[in-house]
Design an enzyme around this catalytic site. Structure first.
Site, short mmCIF file in Angstrom:
data_model
loop_
_atom_site.label_atom_id
_atom_site.label_comp_id
_atom_site.label_asym_id
_atom_site.label_seq_id
_atom_site.Cartn_x
_atom_site.Cartn_y
_atom_site.Cartn_z
N SER A 1 54.92 59.57 82.42
CA SER A 1 53.84 58.76 81.86
C SER A 1 53.48 57.48 82.48
CB SER A 1 54.02 58.60 80.29
OG SER A 1 55.04 57.36 80.24
N ASP B 1 52.01 62.76 82.74
CA ASP B 1 51.52 62.69 81.56
C ASP B 1 50.38 61.95 81.28
OD1 ASP B 1 51.84 63.90 78.80
OD2 ASP B 1 53.61 62.57 78.43
N HIS B 2 49.42 62.34 80.46
CA HIS B 2 48.44 61.44 80.21
C HIS B 2 47.79 60.63 81.14
CE1 HIS B 2 48.50 62.42 75.91
NE2 HIS B 2 49.91 62.72 76.07
N GLU C 1 42.31 67.83 78.59
CA GLU C 1 42.55 67.89 77.16
C GLU C 1 41.20 67.96 76.57
OE1 GLU C 1 45.44 65.42 75.35
OE2 GLU C 1 44.28 65.13 73.58
N HIS D 1 51.43 62.54 68.51
CA HIS D 1 52.69 61.91 69.17
C HIS D 1 53.70 61.22 68.26
CE1 HIS D 1 49.94 62.51 72.47
NE2 HIS D 1 50.95 63.08 72.98
N GLY D 2 54.75 60.80 68.60
CA GLY D 2 55.48 60.14 67.75
C GLY D 2 56.51 60.59 66.99
N GLY E 1 52.66 66.39 71.58
CA GLY E 1 53.06 65.94 70.28
C GLY E 1 54.15 66.82 69.70
N ASN F 1 55.29 69.81 74.79
CA ASN F 1 55.61 68.68 75.47
C ASN F 1 56.53 67.89 74.32
OD1 ASN F 1 53.80 68.74 77.45
ND2 ASN F 1 52.59 66.87 76.85
N ILE F 2 57.63 67.40 74.92
CA ILE F 2 58.45 66.70 73.92
C ILE F 2 59.25 65.36 74.54
CG2 ILE F 2 61.09 67.17 73.12
CD1 ILE F 2 60.38 70.24 73.36
P1 13P Z 1 56.15 63.67 70.94
O1 13P Z 1 56.09 62.47 70.72
O2 13P Z 1 56.08 64.79 69.74
O3 13P Z 1 57.89 63.98 71.73
O4 13P Z 1 55.19 64.24 72.14
C1 13P Z 1 55.57 63.91 73.55
C2 13P Z 1 54.02 64.38 74.30
O5 13P Z 1 53.02 64.95 73.87
C3 13P Z 1 54.17 63.77 75.68
O6 13P Z 1 52.68 63.92 76.11
O1 G3H Z 2 52.68 60.95 74.95
C1 G3H Z 2 53.28 60.09 75.19
C2 G3H Z 2 54.67 60.12 75.70
O2 G3H Z 2 55.82 60.25 74.48
C3 G3H Z 2 55.05 59.11 76.53
O3 G3H Z 2 55.20 57.92 76.01
O4 G3H Z 2 53.62 56.38 76.90
O5 G3H Z 2 55.60 55.26 75.76
O6 G3H Z 2 56.01 56.65 78.00
P1 G3H Z 2 55.05 56.65 76.74
ZN ZN Z 3 51.35 63.77 74.94
#
Ligand code: 13P
Ligand code: G3H
Ligand code: ZN
Length: 322
Positions: free
Chosen positions: A50, A83-84, A135, A181-182, A225, A267-268
């Site tokens: 990320s 990621d993102h 997305e 997420h989270g 998420g 995604n985890i």
């Molecule tokens: P979680 O917070 O459910 O693990 O999701 C992670 C995620 O989507 C990272 O892009």
């Molecule tokens: O989607 C979010 C991921 O869990 C990454 O989280 O931005 O805190 O690294 P982060």
């Molecule tokens: Zn995500």
């Protein structure tokens, strides 16, 4: 094996009715835990980074850690994914800097702006042999105090997906069907109590997923998420000085069902954090005199590895598919 894109992985996953795990990495122990489990279970894997991970650990360190894992695990395909990604510039920096896949997350923009931003990233990425996840729809989060009706409004709209994919040329699509997420994905009020007194969250919107799949046959879908928030680790955190009341995730059976449909990437991140934090808290309680980080990072790494192994075999279905 050199780092690969997700193209071949997704095709096999779609046809085989399983999903690839996309695990967030932030340091050496997490990279090792994930890839050792994948090596032992012969599973393809996506390691994702990320913006926050790049800020924490530095782009070069993360790329080199993942390249080291690829050397240590020569028989499994490993993709390195952003990621993102929040802008063309962030995506470009990762494309130029060794990533094989990027996500451009312009889902908070209007439909037309999302298309324009995504298309620009796709053109640059494809010119450089890199694939792109986009997305549509936005993931709810109870942290954002999204109420049920606002949440419903943020699900991906199936009537938009064909046009979006055709006009952007993206290689996979992240959708919103009720995950978030989270570690606090659902309020207790949104859940029902089963006979054992355990909170059961509302089902994901498989009807929306099915509609999307009909519009995009054969196209890989991504679920963000998707941590399950294992209650043994929540209890471990809480038993050793932590405070995570009502942490709830997506039930594993629902993820397994999604993996059997068009969802090719799951995604985890939060589950890895929970396993690491729970284990370290427990360790510190048991060994207040220890201060060598290797002493507590070793069991933390091991518990992440075993959690990932469980997911590969029982949730994602990608064990043995490398
Ligand atoms: P979680 O917070 O459910 O693990 O999701 C992670 C995620 O989507 C990272 O892009
Ligand atoms: O989607 C979010 C991921 O869990 C990454 O989280 O931005 O805190 O690294 P982060
Ligand atoms: Zn995500």
């Amino acid at each position: 094996m050199a780092l690969v894109t997700t193209t071949e992985m997704f095709k096999k996953a779609y046809d085989g009715g399983y999903a690839i795990g996309a695990f967030n990495v932030n340091n050496m122990e997490i990279v090792q835990a994930i890839t050792e489990a994948c090596r032992e279970e012969n599973a393809p894997v996506i390691l994702q980074v990320s913006k926050g991970a790049r800020a924490y650990a530095n782009h070069t360190y993360l790329v080199k850690l993942v390249e080291a894992a690829a050397i240590e695990c020569p028989n499994i395909p490993i993709a390195l994914h952003l990621d993102h990604g929040d802008s063309f510039e962030t995506c470009k920096s990762c494309i130029d800097g060794g990533f094989t896949s990027v996500m451009i997350d312009a889902s908070s923009h209007s439909f037309e702006e999302n298309i324009a931003i995504t298309k620009r990233v796709v053109e640059y990425a494809h010119d450089h042999g890199v694939v792109v996840e986009a997305e549509l729809g936005s993931l709810a989060g109870i942290e954002d105090e999204v109420n049920v009706s606002a949440e419903a409004a943020s699900y991906t709209r199936p009537e938009e997906v064909e046009e979006f994919v055709a006009r952007t040329g993206c290689d996979s699509l992240a959708i919103a069907i009720g995950t978030s997420h989270g570690a606090y994905k659902f309020t207790p009020e949104q859940c029902t109590l089963n006979e054992q007194g355990i909170l059961v969250p509302p089902a994901l919107r498989f009807d929306v997923l099915e509609e999307i799949t009909k519009k995009l046959p054969g196209f890989p879908i991504v679920l963000h998420g998707s941590s399950s928030v294992p209650q043994n680790y929540v209890a471990m955190v809480n038993a050793h000085g932590g405070k995570m009341p009502n942490a709830i995730g997506v039930p594993e059976e629902q993820l397994r069902k999604a993996a059997g449909l068009s969802v090719c990437k799951i995604n985890i991140d939060s589950d890895l954090r929970l396993a690491m934090t729970g284990t370290i808290r427990e360790y510190f309680d048991a060994h207040p005199d220890h201060f060598d980080p290797r002493q507590y990072l070793k069991p933390a790494r091991n518990n992440i590895k075993e959690m990932v192994r469980h997911k590969l075999i029982n949730v994602l279905g990608c064990a043995g598919k490398a």
